[in-house]
Design a protein around this motif. Structure first.
Motif, short mmCIF file in Angstrom:
data_model
loop_
_atom_site.label_atom_id
_atom_site.label_comp_id
_atom_site.label_asym_id
_atom_site.label_seq_id
_atom_site.Cartn_x
_atom_site.Cartn_y
_atom_site.Cartn_z
N PHE A 94 0.85 -1.16 0.24
CA PHE A 94 -0.23 0.16 -0.21
C PHE A 94 0.91 0.92 -0.02
CE2 PHE A 94 -2.73 -3.66 1.53
CZ PHE A 94 -3.62 -3.07 0.95
N LEU A 95 2.30 1.48 0.00
CA LEU A 95 2.62 1.80 -0.01
C LEU A 95 3.15 2.81 -1.49
CD1 LEU A 95 5.76 1.48 2.48
CD2 LEU A 95 4.12 3.24 2.63
N HIS A 96 2.54 3.62 -1.56
CA HIS A 96 3.27 5.03 -3.23
C HIS A 96 4.82 5.11 -3.16
CE1 HIS A 96 2.69 6.88 -6.40
NE2 HIS A 96 3.44 7.86 -6.33
N GLN B 130 -10.36 15.65 -1.07
CA GLN B 130 -10.75 14.80 0.21
C GLN B 130 -10.81 15.94 1.13
OE1 GLN B 130 -7.98 11.34 -0.26
NE2 GLN B 130 -8.21 10.28 1.45
N GLY B 131 -11.24 15.81 2.38
CA GLY B 131 -11.22 16.26 3.11
C GLY B 131 -12.37 16.83 4.51
N VAL B 132 -12.51 17.31 4.81
CA VAL B 132 -12.86 18.04 5.74
C VAL B 132 -14.41 19.26 5.52
CG1 VAL B 132 -14.17 18.87 8.59
CG2 VAL B 132 -11.80 16.82 8.16
N TYR B 133 -15.87 19.64 5.65
CA TYR B 133 -16.45 19.87 5.12
C TYR B 133 -17.75 20.12 5.68
CZ TYR B 133 -15.11 18.86 0.35
OH TYR B 133 -14.45 18.77 -1.07
N THR B 134 -17.92 21.68 6.10
CA THR B 134 -19.17 21.94 7.34
C THR B 134 -19.96 22.37 6.11
OG1 THR B 134 -17.17 24.04 8.07
CG2 THR B 134 -19.97 24.67 8.19
N ILE B 135 -20.96 21.69 6.34
CA ILE B 135 -22.18 21.39 5.30
C ILE B 135 -23.25 22.12 6.56
CG2 ILE B 135 -24.15 19.41 4.28
CD1 ILE B 135 -21.40 17.42 5.28
N THR B 136 -24.01 22.92 5.84
CA THR B 136 -25.34 23.24 6.31
C THR B 136 -26.47 22.66 5.47
OG1 THR B 136 -24.40 25.33 6.32
CG2 THR B 136 -26.80 25.40 6.86
N GLY B 137 -27.61 22.44 5.90
CA GLY B 137 -28.69 21.97 5.00
C GLY B 137 -30.29 21.76 5.73
N LYS B 138 -31.00 20.90 5.25
CA LYS B 138 -32.13 20.84 6.09
C LYS B 138 -32.23 19.45 6.10
CE LYS B 138 -37.35 21.20 6.08
NZ LYS B 138 -38.40 21.37 5.20
N PHE C 299 1.36 13.76 7.61
CA PHE C 299 1.73 14.33 6.35
C PHE C 299 2.75 13.10 5.37
CE2 PHE C 299 -0.53 18.25 7.35
CZ PHE C 299 -1.13 18.37 7.07
N ASP C 300 3.30 12.91 6.05
CA ASP C 300 4.76 11.76 5.29
C ASP C 300 2.89 10.35 4.60
OD1 ASP C 300 6.48 12.47 4.87
OD2 ASP C 300 7.26 11.46 7.47
N GLU C 301 2.86 10.29 5.62
CA GLU C 301 1.24 8.76 5.94
C GLU C 301 0.20 8.88 4.81
OE1 GLU C 301 1.15 7.84 10.10
OE2 GLU C 301 -0.53 8.63 9.43
N ILE C 302 -0.79 10.58 4.49
CA ILE C 302 -0.69 10.97 3.51
C ILE C 302 -0.17 10.24 2.13
CG2 ILE C 302 -2.40 12.73 1.91
CD1 ILE C 302 -2.96 14.09 5.37
N GLU C 303 1.06 11.07 1.90
CA GLU C 303 1.76 10.91 0.90
C GLU C 303 1.84 9.68 0.54
OE1 GLU C 303 6.27 11.15 -0.15
OE2 GLU C 303 6.03 13.05 1.10
N LEU C 304 2.20 8.85 1.50
CA LEU C 304 2.84 7.70 0.76
C LEU C 304 1.13 6.77 1.25
CD1 LEU C 304 6.06 7.25 2.97
CD2 LEU C 304 5.84 7.55 0.48
N LEU C 305 0.62 6.30 2.21
CA LEU C 305 -0.29 5.36 1.83
C LEU C 305 -1.55 6.47 1.66
CD1 LEU C 305 -0.63 4.69 5.36
CD2 LEU C 305 0.50 2.31 4.15
N CYS D 14 -4.13 9.64 12.11
CA CYS D 14 -4.61 9.73 12.56
C CYS D 14 -6.40 10.17 12.15
CB CYS D 14 -3.98 11.14 13.03
SG CYS D 14 -3.81 12.61 11.49
N ASN D 15 -7.27 10.77 12.85
CA ASN D 15 -7.97 11.35 12.93
C ASN D 15 -8.40 12.35 11.89
OD1 ASN D 15 -10.57 12.75 13.15
ND2 ASN D 15 -11.48 12.16 15.22
N PRO D 16 -8.43 13.03 10.54
CA PRO D 16 -8.86 13.90 9.87
C PRO D 16 -8.63 15.31 10.49
CG PRO D 16 -10.37 12.39 8.64
CD PRO D 16 -9.42 11.74 9.90
#
Length: 1004
Positions: free
Chosen positions: A759-761, A947-955, A859-865, A870-872
């Protein structure tokens, strides 16, 4: 008069569709026509089948060429000649290094036509002729061959219908040569005159050479090709034992041998069904089809391969007793006539799924065991968008303009002439065959040699493959065996093995104990609560929501859900109706009484293919034969066929004569049509449900082991990251790869999961192989130096291992290890270590004291895996303060809220007016799912940005216990700056040269 005609199966050369060629011939008064595609026989069988419609006598052959250089044309006198031509052509298609010679071989029952070249010497045999093109006639008058007219024939090549066809041809040739149209060599093109002329016009051209007209006519008259397209008798291998009586006795014996494996106390109902099926199978001549499947699967079991038999074959108790399927048709009351009936012409359909790691061995066994075997081709066609890009390059358009044309965001009238031509011809060649591929799993086993029907080619897979597709194969009575692969079976097989080594004291798992699984409370709980991530066919967001809405906790419910989720049911609007009638029994009375009587189990809603056949038969008054034609039409392959349209007319006529309201008939037919290409046979759904139960059992009792197997088989619906997350949610301790613990694949020790090196790029397979082999042979590594001494590795490869912290057992910070590696490993080509008498001492360097933070590690893990361990949410620039979580949303029903979620996956779909909308799946900070709906205006204004964390507003909306957020705005939250690239970074890759000079060298 035409001995050299091409269709668009003369790939990237011809531009005429096979049926169009016949239509042109008919219009021009041509009564006999020879189809001779360039090194290809894809169109031959269809050409013969369609020829009667146009009252044209078909003749078959092949135009043998090296690229565009014509060597000779071979014409078949009869079927034997066609077989010989196919066998000869296949030699070249199986070995790309062979060139077609100038001299044709002497093949029985064939004619040879050489293209006439002025001043070339020819020594013609009795069956060989010179082909004279119209432009050759002047030369011919002064040639010695003018005195031997008995050996001359007309060679008016047909490759295009008109000027537009010729222009298309030139574009195809430019694509094939990867060149600008303006630079296309003349030798790579045909002649603009290669079109079909009316019969009288062609005769007038050769009026001074009547012998050529007579010779050509005589040659065509001597050719007769015949194939039976009635499908009365399949052309598959006719006997398994070479004796049809012995075949039946063997089938009967195997059936009753398997009886007590499946049923402890079989009753009269079972025995009656067996006798009924055996009689029909015998009468229809399908006995060898069953026995061949039995033999294949007997081999698979001997090798310990997991498999699932599905398709309409699951409707047969004989298939169940022969262990071709694991679905009990009596328990499910499966409609046997969907599988086989006396009106059905083609054999039953078994789709056999194997693990993706096992299928090639099964295919090899079939080729070795059965004589006349081939894979089936698929025609990979030109697609509009891809054609726009290809033709844009051919016309020399800059990339920026091609991008605009490909996007579709332009005003056609404002485009320049070249751009308009690109779009015009992209539309024209859309659907043209581009190259031949391999069907996903179709294999034919024929009674006659495969070359009786066409040539074969040899793809990289290494198995002979037909040049005709499955539709043509069925037309001629060759019915495929489907040998498919899927990763779901690989997960099940691997989990069983992983449980063995991680829980050695546990009893072996009987993964085929489906009856026990159906009663298991843990499995029922997973289904009811849609906790089936990683499980076959039930893990997608759509299936997860459907399970919640239906509150499914039993096998029959899951079987229905497996089919309800299909596009056909959803498209017809009946998925929601099914849910309503399932949840609210009072709604069931809304069903038409006839439909409710036909389909009580599904509350009058068509869910399975069998339902469609029942409705066609009982509601629409179609005979079983007509209903079977409808079944074929529902596959989408035959919808344009006249016979399907006749069935449709018959359906409406019958309903009208029966006094049914027109609006009701139209609505029922609309539901039938919506199933085309999508509907599942009930047995097919039941087969899927069996595999779902197997994976659910493993998920319920061995969740960590199952997730490890899922990760190693490259997941399922989701990315690897989510399955790592799911393992963590079940108590797994996730560890990055370690040189002393990890292997190529992910492994588990107790509850600790070590991710695999694969799994290592950019980590090479040979590096992994060397590392593992050295560790297994000579023990664990005790330091970086020890590793470098024992494993030949480049600085780039060891940097990957250090960055992922694979040497953490040393207790030395990985930034310091990176310094050491850069100084101790040469950048020259890595070679295997040579064992010497004395061990080479390495110079030791004193490196600066360095540190690395958890953020840098992430960030090394993001690059290679590709993802952090960790928790994003911990990587956000500003800490998340939003307290709202997924499990609280139900309290905010119909209210507008704001929540934060980590994007897992998206699905886009089209609305009725052609606009795009999206469904999103997110995880909250605690790791639970958030589901969102993004209607077109919002989707366009607030798009997904990766990819990433989003702030979501909605009903917040709730539908049958399913919670969704109808998004009104969305924004991706900023991530902290990558600390590895900060100015004060101590990564040696970004240090200046002075840093290296400051190091002190110490010899050891």
């Amino acid at each position: 008069m035409y001995l050299n005609c091409h269709t668009y199966y003369s790939l990237r050369y011809g531009t005429i569709k096979p049926e169009q060629l016949l239509a042109i011939a008919s219009e021009n008064g041509i009564q006999t026509l020879a189809l001779t595609d360039i090194n290809n026989t894809s169109a031959c069988l269809d050409f013969v089948r369609l020829s009667k419609k146009y009252q044209v006598k078909p003749v078959l052959g092949v135009d043998f060429r090296n690229k565009t250089s014509q060597r000779f044309v071979l014409i078949a006198k009869n079927n034997n000649g066609f077989y010989n031509i196919n066998s000869y052509l296949s030699k070249f298609l199986h070995n790309s290094e062979l060139e077609i010679p100038e001299q044709a071989p002497q093949l029985e029952d064939t004619f040879v036509i050489y293209p006439y070249q002025h001043n070339k010497k020819y020594h013609l045999k009795s069956h060989e002729f010179l082909g004279i093109k119209p432009q050759d006639l002047n030369h011919l008058k002064f040639s010695e061959w003018n005195n031997f007219r008995s050996k001359l024939v007309i060679l008016q090549t047909v490759s295009f219908q008109n000027k537009k066809g010729f222009n298309t041809h030139r574009l195809l040739r430019a694509i094939d040569n990867n060149t600008l149209l303006s630079k296309l060599p003349k030798k790579e093109q045909g002649e603009e005159t290669d079109v079909m002329l009316p019969f009288e016009d062609l005769k007038n051209i050769y009026i001074e050479f009547p012998e050529l007209i007579k010779n050509t006519s005589s040659l065509l008259k001597d050719c007769t090709i015949e194939f039976d397209f009635s499908q009365n008798i399949p052309n598959n291998q006719k006997s398994y034992t070479n004796n049809e009586l012995l075949d039946y006795r063997l089938l009967e014996k195997l059936t009753y041998q398997g009886l007590y494996y499946r049923y402890r106390k079989p009753g009269t109902r079972i025995f009656n069904r067996i006798e009924k099926e055996l009689n029909i199978i015998k009468e229809k001549g399908f006995v060898p089809y069953f026995l061949i499947n039995w033999k294949i699967l007997k081999y698979a079991r001997s090798k310990g391969y997991f498999y699932v038999g599905r398709g309409s074959g699951a409707n047969s108790i004989i298939a169940y007793l022969l262990r071709i399927t694991d679905v009990d048709p009596v328990e499910l009351d499966l409609y046997f006539e969907r599988f086989i009936n006396l009106y059905r012409k083609n054999p039953p359909d078994f789709d056999i799924d194997f693990s993706w790691t096992d299928r090639d061995d099964i295919t090899e066994f079939i080729f070795k065991r059965f004589k006349n075997t081939a894979l089936i081709t698929v025609y990979n066609t030109f697609k509009y968008k891809a054609s726009v890009r290809e033709l844009g390059k051919v016309f020399g358009l800059p990339k920026s303009e091609i991008d605009i044309l490909s996007s579709g965001k332009y005003n056609f009238d404002q485009l320049d002439r070249l751009s308009q031509l690109v779009l015009k011809y992209s539309t024209y060649i859309n659907g043209f065959p581009n190259y031949l591929g391999i069907h996903a799993g179709g294999i034919i086993i024929s009674e006659k040699p495969i070359h009786y029907y066409g040539a074969t080619f040899m793809p990289p897979k290494g198995f002979a493959t037909t040049q005709f597709d499955m539709v043509v194969a069925e037309d001629i009575g060759l019915y495929k065996f489907d040998i498919l692969s899927q990763r779901g079976l690989g997960k099940i097989k691997d989990t069983v093995d992983i449980v063995k080594y991680n829980h050695p004291k546990k009893e072996p798992i009987d993964i085929h104990d489906i009856k026990r699984f159906k009663q298991d409370e843990k499995i029922k709980n997973l289904l009811r609560n849609a906790k089936a991530i990683g499980c076959f066919y039930v893990e997608s967001p759509a299936m997860r929501m459907l399970l919640k809405k239906l509150q499914v906790d039993n096998y029959l419910g899951l079987v229905a859900a497996s089919s309800v989720i299909r596009p056909g049911v959803a498209k017809s609007g009946m998925m929601r109706e099914y849910i309503m009638r399932y949840r609210h029994p009072e709604r069931r009375k809304d069903a038409h009484p006839v439909l409710l009587d036909i389909m009580p189990e599904t509350y009058g809603v068509m869910v399975y293919q069998e339902d469609v056949i029942k409705v066609a038969h009982y509601f629409g008054g179609l005979t079983l034969g007509e209903a079977d034609m409808l079944r074929r039409g529902m596959s989408g392959k035959f919808r344009s066929r006249e016979e399907f349209l006749k069935v449709k007319k018959q359906f409406f006529d019958n309903c009208k004569n029966d006094g049914k309201p027109d609006d009701l008939t139209t609505d029922v037919w609309r539901q039938i049509e919506s199933f085309a290409g999508y509907a599942f046979a009930k047995g097919h759904s039941a087969s899927y449900a069996v595999e779902s139960y197997q994976s659910l059992f493993l998920k319920a009792y061995f969740p960590l082991e199952y997730m490890v197997a899922t990760i190693n088989n490259f997941g399922g619906f989701y990315r690897t990251e989510l399955y790592v997350h799911e393992a963590r949610m079940h108590g797994g301790i996730i560890e990055a790869p370690c040189v002393n613990k990890s292997y190529s694949q992910t492994i588990i020790e107790g509850k600790t999961i070590y991710l695999g090196f694969m799994f290592l790029h950019a980590l090479e397979k040979k590096t992994i192989k060397r590392l593992v082999k050295e560790r297994e042979q000579h023990g664990l590594f005790d330091s970086l130096d020890d590793f470098i001494n024992r494993v030949p590795i480049s600085v780039e490869q060891i940097a990957i291992l250090i960055k992922i912290d694979a040497f953490r057992f040393t207790g030395i910070n990985k930034r310091e290890l990176l310094w050491e590696a850069h100084l101790k490993i040469s950048k020259t080509v890595v070679q295997e270590h040579i064992v010497t008498l004395f061990k080479t001492e390495r110079i030791h360097y004193k490196t600066p004291q360095l540190t690395s933070t958890d953020l840098e590690n992430a960030f090394d893990e993001i690059e290679l895996l590709g993802f952090p361990l960790c928790n994003p949410f911990d990587l956000l620039e500003y800490p998340s303060l939003n307290p709202l979580r997924a499990n609280q949303l139900l309290f905010y029903r119909n209210k507008t809220i704001t929540i934060e979620g980590y994007l897992v996956t998206t699905k886009n779909t089209g609305t009725s007016d052609g606009k795009r909308m999206f469904f999103g799946t997110f995880l909250d900070r605690d790791g639970y799912f958030i589901d969102t709906v993004h209607f077109p205006p919002i989707a366009a204004k607030f798009p997904f940005r990766g990819q990433g964390v989003y702030t979501i507003t909605g009903k917040v909306l709730e539908d049958f216990d399913c919670v969704n957020i109808e998004v009104s705005s969305m924004e991706r939250k900023a991530v902290i700056e990558d600390p590895r690239y900060a100015v004060n970074s101590l990564n040696p890759t970004f240090q200046n040269k002075k840093s290296f000079k400051d190091l002190k060298l110490h010899g050891s």
